[in-house]
Motif scaffolding. Structure first.
Motif, PDB file in Angstrom:
ATOM      1  N   ILE A  23       9.216   0.982   9.909  1.00 28.98           N
ATOM      2  CA  ILE A  23      10.309   0.974   9.928  1.00 28.98           C
ATOM      3  C   ILE A  23      11.128  -0.281  10.012  1.00 28.98           C
ATOM      4  O   ILE A  23      11.999  -0.103  11.141  1.00 28.98           O
ATOM      5  CB  ILE A  23      11.073   2.620   9.980  1.00 28.98           C
ATOM      6  CG1 ILE A  23       9.689   4.116   9.806  1.00 28.98           C
ATOM      7  CG2 ILE A  23      12.472   2.619   8.915  1.00 28.98           C
ATOM      8  CD1 ILE A  23      10.234   3.846   7.566  1.00 28.98           C
ATOM      9  N   ASN A  24      12.103  -0.487   9.269  1.00 33.84           N
ATOM     10  CA  ASN A  24      13.393  -1.348   9.125  1.00 33.84           C
ATOM     11  C   ASN A  24      14.645  -0.860   9.302  1.00 33.84           C
ATOM     12  O   ASN A  24      14.469  -0.519   7.802  1.00 33.84           O
ATOM     13  CB  ASN A  24      12.983  -2.693   8.423  1.00 33.84           C
ATOM     14  CG  ASN A  24      11.599  -3.390   9.836  1.00 33.84           C
ATOM     15  OD1 ASN A  24      11.537  -4.032  11.006  1.00 33.84           O
ATOM     16  ND2 ASN A  24      10.684  -3.661   8.839  1.00 33.84           N
ATOM     17  N   MET A  36      15.917   8.741   1.137  1.00 29.65           N
ATOM     18  CA  MET A  36      15.247  10.125   0.296  1.00 29.65           C
ATOM     19  C   MET A  36      13.797   9.161   0.362  1.00 29.65           C
ATOM     20  O   MET A  36      13.128   8.558   0.310  1.00 29.65           O
ATOM     21  CB  MET A  36      16.234   9.249  -1.386  1.00 29.65           C
ATOM     22  CG  MET A  36      17.427   9.867  -1.440  1.00 29.65           C
ATOM     23  SD  MET A  36      18.089   9.583  -2.574  1.00 29.65           S
ATOM     24  CE  MET A  36      17.835  11.420  -3.389  1.00 29.65           C
ATOM     25  N   GLY A  37      13.214  10.280   0.024  1.00 25.19           N
ATOM     26  CA  GLY A  37      11.503  10.343  -0.452  1.00 25.19           C
ATOM     27  C   GLY A  37      10.657  11.663  -0.263  1.00 25.19           C
ATOM     28  O   GLY A  37      11.129  12.573  -0.085  1.00 25.19           O
ATOM     29  N   VAL A 223       8.770   5.935   1.430  1.00 24.30           N
ATOM     30  CA  VAL A 223       7.310   6.313   1.108  1.00 24.30           C
ATOM     31  C   VAL A 223       6.329   6.440   1.348  1.00 24.30           C
ATOM     32  O   VAL A 223       6.020   4.395   2.253  1.00 24.30           O
ATOM     33  CB  VAL A 223       7.066   5.711  -0.663  1.00 24.30           C
ATOM     34  CG1 VAL A 223       5.910   5.992  -1.576  1.00 24.30           C
ATOM     35  CG2 VAL A 223       8.130   5.786  -1.561  1.00 24.30           C
ATOM     36  N   LYS A 224       5.272   6.804   2.183  1.00 22.47           N
ATOM     37  CA  LYS A 224       4.209   6.982   3.372  1.00 22.47           C
ATOM     38  C   LYS A 224       4.852   5.745   4.267  1.00 22.47           C
ATOM     39  O   LYS A 224       3.715   4.819   4.567  1.00 22.47           O
ATOM     40  CB  LYS A 224       3.317   5.613   1.926  1.00 22.47           C
ATOM     41  CG  LYS A 224       2.636   6.804   1.078  1.00 22.47           C
ATOM     42  CD  LYS A 224       1.273   6.640   0.622  1.00 22.47           C
ATOM     43  CE  LYS A 224       0.641   7.546  -0.589  1.00 22.47           C
ATOM     44  NZ  LYS A 224      -0.232   7.047  -1.232  1.00 22.47           N
ATOM     45  N   GLY A 225       5.809   6.127   4.971  1.00 25.21           N
ATOM     46  CA  GLY A 225       5.564   5.859   6.218  1.00 25.21           C
ATOM     47  C   GLY A 225       6.644   4.107   6.044  1.00 25.21           C
ATOM     48  O   GLY A 225       6.764   3.672   7.056  1.00 25.21           O
ATOM     49  N   LYS A 226       6.924   4.184   4.923  1.00 28.58           N
ATOM     50  CA  LYS A 226       7.563   2.623   4.530  1.00 28.58           C
ATOM     51  C   LYS A 226       9.244   2.509   3.954  1.00 28.58           C
ATOM     52  O   LYS A 226       8.626   3.174   3.135  1.00 28.58           O
ATOM     53  CB  LYS A 226       6.661   1.540   4.508  1.00 28.58           C
ATOM     54  CG  LYS A 226       5.524   0.915   5.214  1.00 28.58           C
ATOM     55  CD  LYS A 226       5.262  -0.285   5.031  1.00 28.58           C
ATOM     56  CE  LYS A 226       4.196  -0.457   5.707  1.00 28.58           C
ATOM     57  NZ  LYS A 226       3.468  -2.025   5.277  1.00 28.58           N
ATOM     58  N   ILE A 227       9.812   1.972   4.264  1.00 26.89           N
ATOM     59  CA  ILE A 227      11.458   1.737   2.948  1.00 26.89           C
ATOM     60  C   ILE A 227      10.733   1.014   2.191  1.00 26.89           C
ATOM     61  O   ILE A 227      10.770  -0.146   2.221  1.00 26.89           O
ATOM     62  CB  ILE A 227      12.642   0.972   4.040  1.00 26.89           C
ATOM     63  CG1 ILE A 227      12.937   2.364   4.605  1.00 26.89           C
ATOM     64  CG2 ILE A 227      13.733   1.268   3.188  1.00 26.89           C
ATOM     65  CD1 ILE A 227      13.944   1.608   6.178  1.00 26.89           C
ATOM     66  N   VAL A 228      10.618   1.303   0.882  1.00 31.05           N
ATOM     67  CA  VAL A 228       9.976   0.543   0.194  1.00 31.05           C
ATOM     68  C   VAL A 228      11.119  -0.048  -1.401  1.00 31.05           C
ATOM     69  O   VAL A 228      11.013  -0.575  -1.594  1.00 31.05           O
ATOM     70  CB  VAL A 228       8.933   1.490  -0.753  1.00 31.05           C
ATOM     71  CG1 VAL A 228       7.938   1.624   0.059  1.00 31.05           C
ATOM     72  CG2 VAL A 228       9.964   2.514  -0.972  1.00 31.05           C
ATOM     73  N   ALA A 249       3.047   5.092  -6.879  1.00 29.41           N
ATOM     74  CA  ALA A 249       2.001   4.718  -7.580  1.00 29.41           C
ATOM     75  C   ALA A 249       1.989   3.104  -6.613  1.00 29.41           C
ATOM     76  O   ALA A 249       0.801   2.511  -6.324  1.00 29.41           O
ATOM     77  CB  ALA A 249       2.631   4.447  -8.801  1.00 29.41           C
ATOM     78  N   ALA A 250       2.923   2.898  -6.460  1.00 29.91           N
ATOM     79  CA  ALA A 250       3.314   1.175  -6.013  1.00 29.91           C
ATOM     80  C   ALA A 250       2.229   1.270  -4.629  1.00 29.91           C
ATOM     81  O   ALA A 250       1.918   0.612  -4.179  1.00 29.91           O
ATOM     82  CB  ALA A 250       4.396   0.632  -5.840  1.00 29.91           C
ATOM     83  N   ALA A 251       3.111   2.207  -3.481  1.00 29.58           N
ATOM     84  CA  ALA A 251       1.590   3.063  -2.403  1.00 29.58           C
ATOM     85  C   ALA A 251       0.782   2.746  -2.117  1.00 29.58           C
ATOM     86  O   ALA A 251       0.047   2.256  -1.602  1.00 29.58           O
ATOM     87  CB  ALA A 251       2.882   3.295  -1.565  1.00 29.58           C
TER      88      ALA A 251
END
Lengths: 255, 450
Positions: A23-24, A36-37, A223-228, A249-251
């Motif tokens: 995470i950054n 949000m997620g 999403v899945k532990g990362k800021i997308v 879908a992207a993750a």
């Protein structure tokens, strides 16, 4: 005031349980950030890791608050430095009254800073003012902490604590879950009345609806532990319309 | 083994018993007969052992008591200030002080309250006051039970409280049983007889203080008669020193529409038992038995709590809380018997324990014996610890770990502490609890674990 770099965290003592995967995030003074997620994205974990919940273990990265690395600090030490976490499910604590425990919290903070403790009289006055401001039922705060409180009363009680403790960074962990519109408005009013150039908020939420009442400066999609994705208030509306499908879908494709 | 062999530890009490008979100024005929019968019962029983089938002592090893020696009849001096420091006190209360089993008029503080006859049991026996001859040992002392028999064999003095029909006492009656400071290990047998007349209302506080540093054996017996429509609020505070043995028995007989409430605060002694039985002996009687016990080190605290519903339309409520740390041990043995004709009985039993250490042990045994068919009853017992989520919640607000633990333990006790209504008593049990919590926490290893 807060800088998170490449933060990785897992559940303590469970192998391959990494939830936060780099995470950054940078929060400046006075900003309100919404995270949000979808369910299981790690947003609640992030809120708890920032506060130092012992169930999680940070495996990589750094969290710097006011120029100081806080990852080695216990929860109460983070609180003394101005951090606050409003819980999704506040613990019910029989026999402990909100008054008594908030006095103890302020006393511990004063002690850690080498300051004088607030007198019982001064604290009582402050407490009564805040009880009125938050609109919490005064008989409720004479009862055991959260014991037998409704969902809305628990959240209102979290707002009372926020008001009394006056943190410089308040993290709200899905404070809106299980709330009706009236209760939602109360939480939002609490946050809005406390917004100031010196105070920042991280509002963790699954739904956009809380953000109808609290306008964030920055919105992050986790999403899945990362800021997308990061954007302005409009991003929340986009998610409300389209959901998290495309991000998932992207993750998934990247995984 | 020969027939002449006495059961465990009887012999060492016999010299004391013989000296009592020659020494006691209390030579009332019926009392002598009573003592002899009780002595003969104790001689047959001896100190109870953990032997198979002995359900009352299954979880409690009295070997340290059986192995120790005690002298009887040695009395030391005690001052009013010592009592005020060691226990609860209020000048407004009607206080009876009994030192090493003997009523002490100087230390007592009897305010000459109308409708209250309170003072020395020896005087009441000698003077044939009220129903003392009928009542004494009618609830405890004639049955096959070692400690009530032993106490009854040694009845010499103690406290007597009678409240005249229709009297509503404004101030509590406080009976202080104090063990004076002495180097010897001594035995004492405090005795209290309470006769609450019809329509009376009273608060009775019973306090056990111990000013000695050596091991003392204290085996009190309390008998209370609750008259029709009487309301009795009873408190029992047990503050023996950590080397002592305290085996207390309380027996209450309740008449119609009487309401008896008892709240116990048990923190003292090496081995202690609070054995209380209420007999709901007429329709409409109700009783509430509450208590808080705290143990640490290698202490043992037993709560032997029983109620008999002998008549219809009575209700009983047993609710105890324990806080255990170190390698200590507590027993909650709650029993409710509803007799065949006691229809429309209502009985609840609950025992909640906070286990602060893995080495501590609770044996909780709530039991209901119901012989009537129209009865409402429930029972339950739990043993738990403070989990990590709760601790984290307080810490996240800035409360230090140690302070958070103390707040949580105190929170568990709070509900029972609130039951101690007289102000000076409430302040006392709160102070003792606050002093005790750091000691309990120093031996704790479960708080904040998952």
């Amino acid at each position: 005031m807060l800088e998170i770099n490449n933060l990785h965290a897992s559940v303590v003592d469970i192998e391959n349980s990494e939830i936060l995967k780099g995470i950054n995030l940078k929060v400046n003074k006075g900003e309100v950030h919404a995270i949000m997620g979808p369910n299981g994205s790690g947003k609640s974990t992030l809120a708890n890791v920032l506060m130092g919940r012992p169930d999680y273990e940070v495996t990589a990265g750094s969290v710097v608050f006011y120029g100081e690395s806080i990852l080695g600090l216990r929860a109460e030490e983070r609180a003394h430095r101005g951090m606050f976490l409003a819980f999704q499910y506040p613990a019910e604590i029989p026999g402990v009254r909100p008054w008594q425990f908030l006095k103890a919290a302020l006393d511990s903070k004063a002690e850690s800073r080498g300051e004088d403790k607030m007198s019982v009289r001064a604290f009582s006055k402050l407490f009564d003012e805040k009880v009125e401001a938050v609109g919490i039922n005064p008989t409720l705060v004479k009862r055991s902490l959260n014991e037998g409180f409704s969902g809305g009363e628990k959240k209102r009680n979290e707002m009372l604590q926020l008001e009394v403790l006056q943190p410089s960074l308040a993290i709200l962990d899905e404070t809106d879950s299980g709330l009706d519109v009236d209760a939602l408005r109360i939480v939002a009013e609490g946050v809005n009345s406390m917004r100031s150039p010196e105070r920042s908020f991280i509002v963790v939420t699954h739904y956009q609806r809380l953000l109808n009442y609290i306008t964030p400066d920055v919105v992050h999609i986790l999403v899945k532990g990362k800021i997308v994705r990061t954007g302005g208030p409009d991003l929340a509306l986009e998610v409300e319309k389209d959901g998290y499908k495309e991000y998932l879908a992207a993750a998934g494709a990247n995984a | 083994m020969t027939l002449a062999t006495l059961p465990a530890a009887v012999e060492k009490f016999s010299t004391a018993y013989e000296s009592l008979l020659t020494r006691s100024s209390n030579t009332t005929g019926w009392l002598n007969v009573l003592r002899q019968q009780a002595w003969s019962t104790f001689s047959e029983l001896g100190i109870p052992t953990k032997r198979r089938g002995n359900e009352l002592w299954k979880y409690t090893n009295l070997q340290p008591l059986a192995a120790a020696d005690f002298v009887y009849g040695v009395s030391g001096s005690v001052t009013r200030d010592q009592i005020k420091v060691a226990g609860p006190w209020d000048d407004a209360w009607n206080t009876i002080v009994v030192v090493d089993g003997k009523f002490n008029a100087e230390l007592s503080n009897l305010n000459g309250t109308a409708g209250l006859n309170a003072g020395s049991l020896a005087e009441a026996i000698a003077g044939g006051t009220g129903d003392v001859e009928l009542q004494l040992a009618s609830l405890a002392g004639r049955e096959e039970y070692a400690f009530t028999a032993l106490n009854t064999a040694f009845i010499d003095d103690g406290a007597y409280v009678a409240v005249i029909d229709g009297t509503e006492l404004k101030e509590p009656i406080h009976v202080v049983f104090v063990t004076s400071n002495a180097t010897e290990n001594r035995a004492s047998y405090p005795r209290l007889l309470v006769d609450a007349g019809a329509g009376t209302s009273l608060v009775l506080i019973e306090t056990y203080l111990n000013l000695a540093e050596t091991a003392q054996f204290v085996a009190p017996v309390v008998e209370m008669f609750a008259g029709e429509r009487s309301t009795i609020k009873h408190y029992r505070v047990q503050m023996e020193n950590e080397k002592s043995f305290h085996l207390g028995t309380t027996r209450i007989s309740q008449l119609g529409d009487s309401d008896f409430t008892s709240t116990s605060f048990a923190v003292g002694a090496s081995i202690a038992r609070n054995d209380i039985h209420t007999l709901l002996n007429a329709p409409g009687a109700s009783c509430t038995l509450h208590g808080l016990y705290m143990t640490n080190g290698t202490q043992q605290q037993d709560q032997e709590i029983s109620t008999t519903h002998a008549k219809p339309n009575c209700s009983s409520n047993q609710y105890y809380k324990g806080i255990l740390s170190g390698k200590s041990h507590a027993v909650f043995s709650g029993k409710v018997v509803v007799e065949r004709n006691a229809q429309k009985s209502d009985a609840t039993q609950k025992d909640l324990n906070l286990m602060l250490s893995r080495g501590a042990e609770i044996d909780a045994k709530p039991s209901l014996e119901i012989y009537a068919d129209d009865v409402t009853a429930s029972h339950g017992a739990t043993a738990g610890h403070v989990d990590r989520d709760t601790l984290f919640y307080l810490q996240s607000r800035g409360v230090s770990e140690d302070a958070a633990k103390a707040i949580l333990v105190r929170g568990f006790a709070e509900e029972m502490l609130n039951e101690f209504k007289p102000t000076a008593l409430n302040e006392f049990v709160e102070r003792i609890t606050d002093e005790r919590i750091p000691i309990l926490l120093a031996e704790s290893d479960t708080i904040g674990t998952t």
